[in-house]
Design an enzyme around this catalytic site. Structure first.
Site, PDB file in Angstrom:
ATOM      1  N   GLU A  34       0.777  -1.200  -0.017  1.00  0.00           N
ATOM      2  CA  GLU A  34       0.046  -0.035  -0.238  1.00  0.00           C
ATOM      3  C   GLU A  34       0.852   1.234  -0.110  1.00  0.00           C
ATOM      4  O   GLU A  34       1.624   1.481   0.919  1.00  0.00           O
ATOM      5  CB  GLU A  34      -0.919   0.026   1.259  1.00  0.00           C
ATOM      6  CG  GLU A  34      -1.943  -0.794   1.185  1.00  0.00           C
ATOM      7  CD  GLU A  34      -3.016  -0.606   2.604  1.00  0.00           C
ATOM      8  OE1 GLU A  34      -3.989  -1.472   2.389  1.00  0.00           O
ATOM      9  OE2 GLU A  34      -2.578  -0.327   3.453  1.00  0.00           O
ATOM     10  N   CYS A  35       0.482   2.287  -0.865  1.00  0.00           N
ATOM     11  CA  CYS A  35       1.194   3.518  -0.849  1.00  0.00           C
ATOM     12  C   CYS A  35       2.581   3.491  -0.709  1.00  0.00           C
ATOM     13  O   CYS A  35       3.356   3.229  -1.844  1.00  0.00           O
ATOM     14  CB  CYS A  35       0.519   4.507   0.214  1.00  0.00           C
ATOM     15  SG  CYS A  35       0.568   6.126  -0.287  1.00  0.00           S
ATOM     16  N   GLY A  36       3.334   3.617   0.473  1.00  0.00           N
ATOM     17  CA  GLY A  36       4.919   3.830   0.529  1.00  0.00           C
ATOM     18  C   GLY A  36       5.362   2.131   0.011  1.00  0.00           C
ATOM     19  O   GLY A  36       6.504   2.277  -0.803  1.00  0.00           O
TER      20      GLY A  36
END
Length: 467
Positions: free
Chosen positions: A337-339
């Site tokens: 997720e994301c990072g």
């Protein structure tokens, strides 16, 4: 059955008034007195809860109406507050702020739903007699009836405190429960996504202890504890929804999953980790910042965080990044997720610097000075995976300054975005070989099938994501 839970809701007249400072310090002070404090945070924030958890010595829980729904919020609150001497809930923004003009998504609305007495924090920088209409306005605005006391924050001098107290006592029918002096030495630093996480700040435990001592000295803690006890018993709705994080343990073959847990990657909801464990996932922490070899696991989970703040450090750890790419090419399933999506990319570009990363995804990431995705999302499945179904709406959130600037061939998407930005404004959830990576942050109480799906995804070596 009504539940008797002593509780207080910390809010403020506006954003950045010191809510987190007060809430964390109050939690630390009460904990130092030997009370068991259960912290909560309104909204999907990852960062503030880390400070609350550190102060309480137990996990802070998020309460979010948009993502979880009001019935699940109430159920989660009761489930996690059981056994605590007092619950401390920190709101977000100002007491009445939100997107709904009628205030249904405000901190005031949540406090009322929880039956929680509200402490209103007032940032007193440059304030004197004008504090009175500010406080009176809040007391008389719809929802202000939940306010039981005022905390003056950022008070410069004893003279200013005297003038503030006189104005409120003269014009406002509300007690002042403390006045916190201005103190730059214990303030929590901020960056583009909010406060600096507790796991990044040197001496964070000492900072929390100092905050607790300050609250002990400047707040009327005995009166606050008494006010918490005045909260009326809280009744749950008929047939309250089950919590995914409290689901019965699922049998079957255990699966070992390494999850990145360090200064660069720390955005994990405790509810999510607990739900995964209940589905037979053994979570093995590892760091992408040190040069220790990756653990022997069946899959990887790389959550969000601040990889952009550790660009050079990550780039220097080539052995770990190359191991991730190699294992992904050999079929290891990876959820990110994301990072986590960012570090799996080929490279990250920020302020003219190009940093080579894992290269497990055929994408390039560019950082921007303004948010590229910010706020709540609504997503549906595209049909590429069994979860989420095409006809099921998942409410979640995103907050990223990065954007996928180059998208290679062979990429598919798991999510169709109907609200928010995602990868390209229409899609999110990149699928490539056995990798499932998105900008969307999922909370299991808003998507109960997320944890069972991921457990199968890792257990069956990502077979769901094959073309």
């Amino acid at each position: 059955m009504p539940y008797r839970i002593p509780r207080l809701f910390i809010s403020a007249t506006r954003k950045s008034s010191g809510k987190t400072f007060i809430a964390v310090g109050l939690t630390a002070a009460l904990s130092a007195r030997g009370l068991v404090v259960q912290p909560f945070k309104k909204g999907p924030d990852y960062i503030d809860p880390r400070w609350h958890s550190l102060a309480a010595g137990r996990e802070c829980r998020n309460l979010d109406d948009f993502i979880m729904g009001r019935p699940k919020v109430l159920t989660s609150f009761v489930a996690h507050a059981q056994g605590a001497d007092v619950a401390i809930i920190e709101g977000n923004l100002g007491l009445f702020d939100g997107q709904d003009l009628e205030g249904s998504d405000s901190s005031a609305a949540l406090a009322k739903a929880l039956g929680a007495p509200v402490l209103l924090v007032v940032d007193c920088k440059h304030l004197a007699r004008s504090v009175a209409p500010l406080v009176c306005g809040h007391l008389h605005f719809p929802g202000g009836e939940t306010i039981v006391g005022i905390i003056l924050n950022n008070v410069a001098t004893p003279r200013q405190e005297k003038r503030l107290r006189e104005a409120i006592e003269r014009f406002c029918p509300i007690p002042i429960l403390g006045a916190i002096p201005r103190s730059a030495e214990i303030m929590i630093d901020e960056r583009h996504l909010g406060l600096v996480p507790a796991n990044e700040k040197q001496g964070a435990p000492h900072t929390v202890e100092t905050m607790g001592r300050m609250m002990e000295s400047h707040l009327d803690l005995d009166r606050l504890v008494a006010l918490a006890a005045t909260a009326t018993p809280l009744a749950l709705p008929d047939n309250p929804p089950a919590l995914a994080s409290k689901a019965p343990l699922v049998g079957g073959r255990p699966v070992r999953v390494g999850y990145a847990a360090d200064q660069a990657f720390s955005f994990y909801y405790p509810d999510n980790l607990e739900a995964l464990r209940q589905n037979g996932v053994e979570l093995v922490p590892f760091s992408l910042l040190d040069e220790q070899p990756l653990p022997q696991v069946d899959g990887l989970y790389i959550g969000g965080g601040f990889p952009e703040m550790f660009m050079e450090h990550l780039q220097q750890n080539r052995a770990t990044l190359e191991t991730i790419r190699t294992r992904s090419e050999l079929g290891m399933p990876i959820y990110a997720e994301c990072g986590g999506l960012m570090v799996l990319s080929q490279r990250l570009i920020w302020a003219g610097k190009r940093v080579e990363l894992a290269g497990a995804l055929p994408i390039e990431i560019t950082m921007h000075p303004k948010p590229q995705g910010y706020g709540y999302m609504k997503i549906h499945g595209t049909g590429a995976l069994p979860w989420p179904p095409v006809d099921q709406e998942i409410c979640c959130h995103e907050f990223h300054y990065s954007k996928v600037s180059k998208l290679g061939e062979g990429v598919r998407f798991a999510y169709q975005v109907t609200r928010g930005s995602g990868v390209d404004g229409w899609h999110d959830g990149i699928l490539y070989h056995n990798i499932f990576a998105s900008y969307a942050h999922i909370h299991v109480e808003g998507a109960p099938e997320w944890a069972p799906f991921l457990a199968r995804f890792w257990r069956e070596r990502g077979s769901f994501s094959q073309p």
